[in-house]
Design a protein around this motif. Sequence first.
Motif, PDB file in Angstrom:
ATOM      1  N   MET A   1      36.344  40.194  33.018  1.00 32.33           N
ATOM      2  CA  MET A   1      36.306  40.309  34.839  1.00 32.33           C
ATOM      3  C   MET A   1      36.982  39.856  36.052  1.00 32.33           C
ATOM      4  O   MET A   1      37.094  38.422  35.221  1.00 32.33           O
ATOM      5  N   TYR A   2      37.370  40.740  36.183  1.00 34.19           N
ATOM      6  CA  TYR A   2      39.192  40.424  37.734  1.00 34.19           C
ATOM      7  C   TYR A   2      37.745  39.841  39.136  1.00 34.19           C
ATOM      8  O   TYR A   2      36.993  40.726  39.172  1.00 34.19           O
ATOM      9  N   LEU A   3      37.831  38.490  39.236  1.00 30.22           N
ATOM     10  CA  LEU A   3      37.595  38.499  40.066  1.00 30.22           C
ATOM     11  C   LEU A   3      38.712  38.225  41.452  1.00 30.22           C
ATOM     12  O   LEU A   3      39.630  38.253  41.937  1.00 30.22           O
ATOM     13  N   GLN A   4      37.607  37.546  42.122  1.00 27.08           N
ATOM     14  CA  GLN A   4      38.684  37.148  43.772  1.00 27.08           C
ATOM     15  C   GLN A   4      40.007  36.078  44.011  1.00 27.08           C
ATOM     16  O   GLN A   4      39.508  35.680  42.712  1.00 27.08           O
ATOM     17  N   HIS A   5      40.534  36.277  44.432  1.00 27.71           N
ATOM     18  CA  HIS A   5      41.902  34.892  44.188  1.00 27.71           C
ATOM     19  C   HIS A   5      43.231  34.984  43.044  1.00 27.71           C
ATOM     20  O   HIS A   5      42.429  33.436  42.664  1.00 27.71           O
ATOM     21  N   ASN A   6      42.634  35.911  42.180  1.00 24.25           N
ATOM     22  CA  ASN A   6      43.245  35.903  41.419  1.00 24.25           C
ATOM     23  C   ASN A   6      42.962  35.249  39.967  1.00 24.25           C
ATOM     24  O   ASN A   6      43.050  34.777  39.321  1.00 24.25           O
ATOM     25  N   PHE A   7      41.125  34.974  40.141  1.00 21.72           N
ATOM     26  CA  PHE A   7      40.162  34.553  39.144  1.00 21.72           C
ATOM     27  C   PHE A   7      39.888  34.888  38.028  1.00 21.72           C
ATOM     28  O   PHE A   7      39.446  36.990  38.862  1.00 21.72           O
ATOM     29  N   GLU A   8      39.759  35.093  36.334  1.00 20.04           N
ATOM     30  CA  GLU A   8      39.389  36.040  35.659  1.00 20.04           C
ATOM     31  C   GLU A   8      38.644  35.103  34.811  1.00 20.04           C
ATOM     32  O   GLU A   8      38.497  34.002  34.560  1.00 20.04           O
ATOM     33  N   GLN A   9      36.904  35.654  35.021  1.00 16.47           N
ATOM     34  CA  GLN A   9      36.458  35.202  33.712  1.00 16.47           C
ATOM     35  C   GLN A   9      35.562  36.088  32.231  1.00 16.47           C
ATOM     36  O   GLN A   9      36.068  37.199  31.775  1.00 16.47           O
ATOM     37  N   LYS A  10      36.799  35.226  31.222  1.00 11.85           N
ATOM     38  CA  LYS A  10      36.652  36.051  30.033  1.00 11.85           C
ATOM     39  C   LYS A  10      35.903  35.585  29.012  1.00 11.85           C
ATOM     40  O   LYS A  10      35.033  34.812  29.286  1.00 11.85           O
TER      41      LYS A  10
ATOM     42  N   ALA B   1      34.196  47.045  39.089  1.00 13.64           N
ATOM     43  CA  ALA B   1      34.561  45.966  39.306  1.00 13.64           C
ATOM     44  C   ALA B   1      35.439  45.198  38.320  1.00 13.64           C
ATOM     45  O   ALA B   1      34.894  43.748  38.446  1.00 13.64           O
ATOM     46  N   ALA B   2      35.866  46.282  38.325  1.00 10.79           N
ATOM     47  CA  ALA B   2      37.519  45.483  37.925  1.00 10.79           C
ATOM     48  C   ALA B   2      37.314  44.462  36.788  1.00 10.79           C
ATOM     49  O   ALA B   2      37.591  43.400  36.624  1.00 10.79           O
ATOM     50  N   SER B   3      37.046  45.140  35.749  1.00 10.86           N
ATOM     51  CA  SER B   3      36.053  44.950  34.507  1.00 10.86           C
ATOM     52  C   SER B   3      36.897  45.756  33.172  1.00 10.86           C
ATOM     53  O   SER B   3      37.269  46.775  33.478  1.00 10.86           O
ATOM     54  N   VAL B   4      37.015  44.831  32.100  1.00 15.82           N
ATOM     55  CA  VAL B   4      37.704  45.850  31.095  1.00 15.82           C
ATOM     56  C   VAL B   4      37.446  44.588  29.888  1.00 15.82           C
ATOM     57  O   VAL B   4      37.327  43.849  29.470  1.00 15.82           O
ATOM     58  N   LYS B   5      37.417  45.611  29.251  1.00 17.67           N
ATOM     59  CA  LYS B   5      36.436  45.081  28.109  1.00 17.67           C
ATOM     60  C   LYS B   5      37.928  45.390  26.309  1.00 17.67           C
ATOM     61  O   LYS B   5      39.032  46.631  26.369  1.00 17.67           O
ATOM     62  N   THR B   6      38.333  44.563  25.761  1.00 13.85           N
ATOM     63  CA  THR B   6      39.234  44.538  24.676  1.00 13.85           C
ATOM     64  C   THR B   6      38.683  44.841  22.818  1.00 13.85           C
ATOM     65  O   THR B   6      37.987  43.934  22.902  1.00 13.85           O
TER      66      THR B   6
END
Length: 159
Positions: free
Chosen positions: A69-78, A122-127
């Motif tokens: 999930m891509y968050l604000q300020h170039n943060f991401e949660q994997k 929501a700018a989320s992606v699944k691989t």
Amino acid sequence: MFEHILNRGFSDQAQAIRCFKCLVTEEVSFTNEENLPNITPACSKFDGSSKFVVDCPYSTMCMKTISTMYLQHNFEQKTITRGCAPQKSSTLVFRNGNWHKEDSVKDIYVEECKLINENVLAASVKTLCYCGSDLCNSGKRLIIPLFQLITFSILLINN
């Protein structure tokens, strides 16, 4: 589509693929006959040790899922999960005047990694990665085909 028919008491563990299994959080279940706890460890503690290894009698492939999930300020949660690819299909068959449960394993996956846009807003992606050899879903590195990476980047920029 290739299909293996299995007897209900499938016990030939020599044919079962072995995969690493872990979840986002540790999970405790009581599914065995002795009613002993079965603990699935968290992927955040993944170290490739035997406590993460499971037999997959109803699967011919392992899988690894990476949700980002891509968050604000170039943060991401994997988050990462590993396990047996879900391939078991159960049907009831009427034979000799009785209903019998037959399990089959359907080969529906290809050894590859696929990038899936779950929610563009929501700018989320699944691989999703599938592989067909023992303990193949351990990798910390992920190889995504360049075409898929470029396509996802364009979609993300345009939205």
